[in-house]
Design a protein around this motif. Sequence first.
Motif, PDB file in Angstrom:
ATOM      1  N   GLN A 127      37.024  31.939  37.142  1.00 21.52           N
ATOM      2  CA  GLN A 127      35.694  32.184  37.669  1.00 21.52           C
ATOM      3  C   GLN A 127      35.575  33.946  37.976  1.00 21.52           C
ATOM      4  O   GLN A 127      36.373  34.350  38.741  1.00 21.52           O
ATOM      5  N   LEU A 129      35.301  25.480  41.938  1.00 16.30           N
ATOM      6  CA  LEU A 129      36.274  25.875  40.766  1.00 16.30           C
ATOM      7  C   LEU A 129      37.498  24.925  40.594  1.00 16.30           C
ATOM      8  O   LEU A 129      37.753  24.689  39.346  1.00 16.30           O
ATOM      9  N   TYR A 185      40.503  32.606  40.444  1.00 15.35           N
ATOM     10  CA  TYR A 185      39.385  33.359  40.739  1.00 15.35           C
ATOM     11  C   TYR A 185      39.351  34.905  40.954  1.00 15.35           C
ATOM     12  O   TYR A 185      40.288  35.428  41.460  1.00 15.35           O
TER      13      TYR A 185
END
Length: 225
Positions: free
Chosen positions: A154, A170, A183
């Motif tokens: 992400q 996520l 992330y």
Amino acid sequence: MGGMSESVAVRCPACGRAHLFAVPSYPCACGAPVAAPLDPGAEPSAVAHRSWDEEWVTVHCSACDRPAAWPHPELGCPCGTVLRFPVAGVRDVPHTVPPRPVRPAFRPVTIRTARDAVTAVVVYLRWLGHGQVRRADRRPPSGIGLAAPGVLAQVDPTVRPADARDVECLWLTAMTESAACVYFSLAGYGDEARARADALGVPLFVLDLTGTPQPVNGPAEAFAA
């Protein structure tokens, strides 16, 4: 094949302004610069609607012939028109690309826009050996989702630090797809987000404006290694 950048003169069809467009180059996994070769027989066209597939073009490195998808060459005119340049000699990407045994030095992509942030993460994931990076099937609540075989990433290019809910969403999505997750945030993370990521084992990276992801927790350091 992609090699050194080239420059072309172009006139905006909307306002008539003249521009000199230099094709941007990006670092291949082998370290050589790659620039999409423009089609000299085709004129650039104004972008009316955007789609993920049209945002990227496959270019083969002139040094190692490695194929990769890079941002389609575009020029933004001050009048608001965006011109997209046709690319010559595009070939299909093979299903798999053999990894190189030695990893070259990472060459970041400078971040000026949200699109640059996504490109920087794509370059970084490829550098780590995750090929075939694409847009994720599921759109995250915030930011942009990317996927590679076995990995869900992400990218959050906003100025808001990611919170615990972002990390949890996520992680849950990755769990349903039996994939690892990571992330990348431009604005960093709140304290609760870091604590939740450490508990769930989610790697957290901060993107600086040079385009170099910096690990901010233990799982991220392990992911980068």
